[in-house]
Motif scaffolding. Structure first.
Motif, PDB file in Angstrom:
ATOM      1  N   TYR A   1       0.819  -1.214   0.000  1.00 28.49           N
ATOM      2  CA  TYR A   1       0.000   0.000   0.000  1.00 28.49           C
ATOM      3  C   TYR A   1       0.853   1.265   0.000  1.00 28.49           C
ATOM      4  N   LYS A   2       2.031   1.210   0.605  1.00 35.23           N
ATOM      5  CA  LYS A   2       2.915   2.366   0.575  1.00 35.23           C
ATOM      6  C   LYS A   2       3.518   2.554  -0.809  1.00 35.23           C
ATOM      7  N   GLU A   3       4.062   1.464  -1.381  1.00 38.06           N
ATOM      8  CA  GLU A   3       4.740   1.579  -2.674  1.00 38.06           C
ATOM      9  C   GLU A   3       3.769   1.758  -3.837  1.00 38.06           C
ATOM     10  N   ALA A   4       2.646   1.062  -3.815  1.00 40.80           N
ATOM     11  CA  ALA A   4       1.714   1.114  -4.948  1.00 40.80           C
ATOM     12  C   ALA A   4       0.846   2.361  -4.921  1.00 40.80           C
TER      13      ALA A   4
ATOM     14  N   ALA B   1       1.281   6.974 -15.677  1.00 38.45           N
ATOM     15  CA  ALA B   1       2.399   6.901 -14.730  1.00 38.45           C
ATOM     16  C   ALA B   1       2.110   5.864 -13.653  1.00 38.45           C
ATOM     17  N   ALA B   2       0.870   5.799 -13.175  1.00 38.11           N
ATOM     18  CA  ALA B   2       0.496   4.813 -12.157  1.00 38.11           C
ATOM     19  C   ALA B   2       0.642   3.401 -12.712  1.00 38.11           C
TER      20      ALA B   2
ATOM     21  N   LYS C   1       3.689  -1.719 -12.933  1.00 39.45           N
ATOM     22  CA  LYS C   1       4.404  -2.718 -13.734  1.00 39.45           C
ATOM     23  C   LYS C   1       5.846  -2.848 -13.264  1.00 39.45           C
ATOM     24  N   LYS C   2       6.482  -1.717 -12.996  1.00 44.00           N
ATOM     25  CA  LYS C   2       7.863  -1.703 -12.539  1.00 44.00           C
ATOM     26  C   LYS C   2       8.044  -2.496 -11.258  1.00 44.00           C
ATOM     27  N   HIS C   3       7.042  -2.467 -10.396  1.00 43.09           N
ATOM     28  CA  HIS C   3       7.111  -3.162  -9.118  1.00 43.09           C
ATOM     29  C   HIS C   3       6.424  -4.527  -9.151  1.00 43.09           C
ATOM     30  N   GLY C   4       6.083  -5.013 -10.349  1.00 43.28           N
ATOM     31  CA  GLY C   4       5.484  -6.341 -10.468  1.00 43.28           C
ATOM     32  C   GLY C   4       4.062  -6.414  -9.961  1.00 43.28           C
TER      33      GLY C   4
END
Length: 98
Positions: free
Chosen positions: A22-25, A85-86, A91-94
């Motif tokens: 939840y923090k990263e996404a 961007a979201a 995608k970058k974080h899988g």
């Protein structure tokens, strides 16, 4: 009599993994935590920093198996000011949230 939203709750099996997600996404930040005195459960409240709505994550100490939601379709809806961007960030974080 009027009612307003305060928070939504999601039970999680792995609290730290969920908090990281939840923090990263979504950039949700922890605003409050309650650790039950005997360790039975932990409640963590997250906010987006913009609205008054919060998300409560509940971790239960004795829960060992993943939650089976069956046909119970639940979701958390968010709005972003930059969809592309979201999407690329996820995608970058899988992550596959969209």
């Amino acid at each position: 009599m009027k009612f307003t939203f305060d928070h939504n709750n999601i039970n999680v099996l792995d609290l730290e993994k969920s908090l990281k997600f939840y923090k990263e996404a979504l950039n949700f930040q922890e605003t409050k935590r309650y650790n039950h005195p005997n360790g039975d459960f932990i409640l963590v409240y997250l906010k987006d920093g913009i609205t008054n709505q919060s998300l409560e994550l509940t971790w239960l100490r004795d829960r060992k198996e993943p939650y089976n939601l069956g046909d119970n379709e639940i979701h958390l809806a968010v709005i972003t000011d930059d969809f592309n961007a979201a999407y690329e960030h996820q995608k970058k974080h899988g992550m596959h949230m969209l």
